[in-house]
Write a protein that holds these residues in place. Structure first.
Motif, PDB file in Angstrom:
ATOM      1  N   ARG A  70     -27.791 -28.120   1.283  1.00  0.00           N
ATOM      2  CA  ARG A  70     -26.872 -29.260   1.141  1.00  0.00           C
ATOM      3  C   ARG A  70     -27.434 -30.310   0.199  1.00  0.00           C
ATOM      4  NH1 ARG A  70     -27.438 -31.854   6.160  1.00  0.00           N
ATOM      5  NH2 ARG A  70     -29.210 -32.802   5.090  1.00  0.00           N
ATOM      6  N   ASP A  71     -28.705 -30.642   0.363  1.00  0.00           N
ATOM      7  CA  ASP A  71     -29.319 -31.684  -0.459  1.00  0.00           C
ATOM      8  C   ASP A  71     -29.437 -31.245  -1.915  1.00  0.00           C
ATOM      9  OD1 ASP A  71     -29.494 -33.221   1.782  1.00  0.00           O
ATOM     10  OD2 ASP A  71     -31.633 -32.892   2.120  1.00  0.00           O
ATOM     11  N   GLN A  72     -29.780 -29.957  -2.138  1.00  0.00           N
ATOM     12  CA  GLN A  72     -29.900 -29.494  -3.523  1.00  0.00           C
ATOM     13  C   GLN A  72     -28.542 -29.481  -4.221  1.00  0.00           C
ATOM     14  OE1 GLN A  72     -32.415 -26.456  -4.851  1.00  0.00           O
ATOM     15  NE2 GLN A  72     -34.161 -27.665  -4.165  1.00  0.00           N
ATOM     16  N   LEU A  73     -27.488 -29.133  -3.504  1.00  0.00           N
ATOM     17  CA  LEU A  73     -26.157 -29.193  -4.094  1.00  0.00           C
ATOM     18  C   LEU A  73     -25.754 -30.636  -4.374  1.00  0.00           C
ATOM     19  CD1 LEU A  73     -24.087 -26.515  -2.113  1.00  0.00           C
ATOM     20  CD2 LEU A  73     -25.259 -26.276  -4.297  1.00  0.00           C
ATOM     21  N   ALA A  74     -26.087 -31.542  -3.453  1.00  0.00           N
ATOM     22  CA  ALA A  74     -25.741 -32.951  -3.641  1.00  0.00           C
ATOM     23  C   ALA A  74     -26.409 -33.530  -4.885  1.00  0.00           C
ATOM     24  CB  ALA A  74     -26.140 -33.761  -2.406  1.00  0.00           C
ATOM     25  N   GLU A  75     -27.624 -33.069  -5.190  1.00  0.00           N
ATOM     26  CA  GLU A  75     -28.337 -33.569  -6.365  1.00  0.00           C
ATOM     27  C   GLU A  75     -27.605 -33.267  -7.663  1.00  0.00           C
ATOM     28  OE1 GLU A  75     -32.308 -32.090  -6.370  1.00  0.00           O
ATOM     29  OE2 GLU A  75     -32.865 -33.083  -4.493  1.00  0.00           O
ATOM     30  N   ILE A  76     -26.795 -32.190  -7.679  1.00  0.00           N
ATOM     31  CA  ILE A  76     -26.050 -31.844  -8.891  1.00  0.00           C
ATOM     32  C   ILE A  76     -24.553 -32.107  -8.709  1.00  0.00           C
ATOM     33  CG2 ILE A  76     -27.743 -30.169  -9.692  1.00  0.00           C
ATOM     34  CD1 ILE A  76     -25.963 -27.935  -8.639  1.00  0.00           C
TER      35      ILE A  76
END
Length: 467
Positions: A70-76
Motif C-alpha cells: 500500500r505504501d509503495q503504491l501511494a508513493e507513486i
C-alpha cells in the motif's frame, strides 16, 4: 472492441541471490533498482502500465506485506487492490486466485500477469494492446523477449506458425528451461525462439477452465481459500488451511506447458529478471572502467566491479570483477563468477537462524526530551500527504530527524524504511536522506542540527540565559 487490461502483479519470493539488499521481510521487489533512492522494482512494474487501457492493478503478495504494498503504491500515486497469500504456493495458485477474483466481476476480464521484480526498458505496452484480440478469442498469450545473446539462466519459448493469421502471435512449439550454452546459442541463432519473460495475457475464464481440465484439485483448493477469505484494509487475505492444499508449482508447469491454447508474442525490449548481483551490474550505467558504484564508495585501480555502499565509506583498491554490497548490519563480498552462490550463503544463514536474513535493522526509536541540557538548533517541519523533503547532513556533526506525528518512509541510498511517531533518523555529515509522507494526514518532524559549531553556540547561549 478491445477490453481494458487488468495488471496482476505477483510480488512473491525473497530474491535470495540479491542478499543482503533483499531480505525475507523486505524482499527484492520492494528495493530500489538503482540502489540510490530511485523507484523500486515493484513501483517500476506498476508504473509501466498506467494509462486508460489498463485498470488499477491487483497485487498478489504475502499477507504480511499489505502495508508495504500500500505504501509503495501511494508513493507513486496509485491505488490498487490487494490479495494476500497466507503462505507461498508459487505462481500457479497466485495467478488462479487473481483470475477467480476478477471473474467475479467479469468472467471474460483480461488479466496481464506481471512479475514484480524484473527490469524492462522499451515499449512493452504496444505489443500487449495488440495481443488483446488473441486473448479475447481464448488464447493464453505468452510474451517472449527477442534474445540479444545466449543466456543459460533463462527459460526459452519456441514459436511456430501464426495464430489464425493474427500478426505477431505464434503457436508454441516447445518450452526449454535453462539450456546449456551450446544449445542456448543454437536457439538464439534460430530466430524463432525467445526468452520466457514470465508475462502473460489471458481471459480469466480461460485460465479457470484450463485449471478445471488439468488441475481440478488446485482449483478446488483456491476456490475454498477465496470463499474463506477475510477482508483486509485494501483487499482480501486467502484462507490458509485451504490455500495450503493448492499445488506448489508455477503456472508454466501446471497449465502453460500442457495447454493447447498457449501462443507466444515476440517483443523487443531490454529485459532482465535481475536474479543476481551480476545482473544488477549488467543493467546499471558504468564508468570507463566498467565499475558501478553507489553511496559512499571509492574505487582505485578497479575494473568491472559493483560497489554498493551506504553512508559508511567503502574503499576498494586493485580489484577486478568483484561485488561488494554494504548494509548497516551485513557485508557481502564476492565476484561475478560466484554471484549465484549467494543463494547458498543465505541458506546457511537461515540454518543458523541469523536475523540478517529476515529483515533490515529497525530504525532506532528515541524520545525528544524537554528541559535539562539544551538541544542544538531545532526546527519543526510538517509534510502534507504525498509531500517529500530532502535533508542534508552538515559537516561536521550531521543532523537528526525525529518524527513527532504521522507516518512515512525514508531512504538514504539503501533500502526504504518505514517511520512513525517516536522514530528518529540519523543524517550523517555530507549525506542526504529523503522522507515521504505516505499517510493521509500530516507528517511532523523535528529537524535537529548537530553541527558542532552551531551546537556549541546554541548551548553557550542557553547557559548564558540561565545564568
Amino acid at each position: 472492441m478491445n477490453s481494458v487490461v487488468n495488471p496482476v502483479v505477483l510480488s512473491g519470493g525473497m530474491g535470495t541471490r540479491l542478499w543482503p539488499m533483499s531480505r525475507v521481510a523486505q524482499p527484492k521487489q520492494f528495493q530500489s533498482i538503482d540502489g540510490n533512492g530511485g523507484p523500486t522494482f515493484l513501483q517500476s512494474t506498476v508504473a509501466r502500465h498506467l494509462d486508460d487501457d489498463f485498470a488499477d492493478p491487483l497485487l498478489v503478495a504475502a499477507a504480511s506485506e499489505e502495508g508495504l504494498v500500500r505504501d509503495q503504491l501511494a508513493e507513486i500515486g496509485v491505488t490498487g487492490r490487494f490479495l494476500g497469500e497466507p503462505m507461498g504456493r508459487n505462481t500457479g495458485p497466485a495467478v488462479l486466485a487473481a483470475a477467480l477474483t476478477l471473474a467475479e466481476e467479469d468472467p471474460e476480464a483480461l488479466l496481464l500477469v506481471l512479475p514484480s521484480d524484473h527490469k524492462i526498458e522499451g515499449d512493452m505496452n504496444t505489443v500487449v494492446k495488440q495481443m488483446r484480440e488473441g486473448a479475447q478469442q481464448g488464447r493464453i498469450v505468452l510474451f517472449g523477449v527477442v534474445p540479444k545473446y545466449a543466456e543459460t539462466g533463462f527459460g526459452y519459448i519456441s514459436g511456430g506458425a501464426l495464430v489464425d493469421g493474427q500478426e505477431g502471435l505464434h503457436e508454441v512449439t516447445s518450452f526449454i528451461e535453462k539450456p546449456e550454452l551450446e544449445k542456448a546459442q543454437r536457439l538464439v541463432a534460430s530466430g524463432d525462439t525467445f526468452w520466457a519473460s514470465g508475462i502473460s495475457l489471458m481471459r480469466a475464464d480461460v485460465l479457470i477452465e484450463e485449471f478445471e481440465k488439468y488441475d481440478p484439485a488446485t482449483l478446488a483448493a483456491v476456490l475454498a481459500a477465496l470463499d474463506g477469505a477475510k477482508k483486509t484494509e485494501t483487499g482480501l487475505c486467502l484462507d490458509g488451511a485451504h490455500f495450503a492444499e493448492a499445488a506448489n508449482e508455477p503456472t508454466e508447469r501446471l497449465i502453460f506447458e500442457r495447454s493447447d491454447r498457449v501462443a507466444v508474442a515476440p517483443v523487443e525490449v531490454d529485459w532482465d529478471d535481475v536474479g543476481a548481483w551480476t545482473a544488477i551490474h549488467s543493467i546499471s550505467p558504468k564508468g570507463e572502467d566498467g565499475n558501478v558504484s553507489t553511496g559512499q564508495a571509492l574505487t582505485l585501480d578497479c575494473r568491472n566491479s559493483l560497489i554498493r555502499a551506504g553512508d559508511k565509506l567503502v574503499t576498494v583498491i586493485g580489484m577486478e570483477d568483484v561485488i561488494v554490497v554494504d548494509t548497516p548490519d551485513a557485508l557481502l563480498v564476492t565476484n561475478h563468477s560466484n554471484a549465484q552462490k549467494v543463494k547458498d550463503a543465505v541458506a546457511e544463514l537461515k540454518a543458523q537462524n541469523r536475523s540478517e536474513v529476515a529483515r533490515h535493522p529497525e530504525v532506532a526509536t528515541e524520545d525528544i526530551g524537554q528541559g535539562g541540557e539544551a538541544f542544538p538548533a531545532v526546527s519543526r517541519l510538517t509534510l502534507d500527504a504525498g509531500e517529500t523533503a530532502t535533508f542534508r547532513g552538515p559537516t561536521p556533526g550531521g543532523k537528526l530527524l525525529a518524527v513527532s506525528s504521522g507516518r512515512g518512509h525514508w531512504k538514504n541510498g539503501g533500502p526504504t524504511h518505514a517511520c512513525s511517531q517516536g522514530h528518529s533518523i540519523n543524517v550523517s555529515p555530507g549525506s542526504s536522506v529523503e522522507v515521504w509522507n505516505t499517510s493521509d494526514g500530516a507528517l511532523s518532524l523535528y529537524e535537529i542540527d548537530l553541527s558542532e559549531d552551531e551546537a556549541e553556540e546554541t548551548s553557550k547561549g542557553t547557559r548564558d540565559a540561565r545564568e
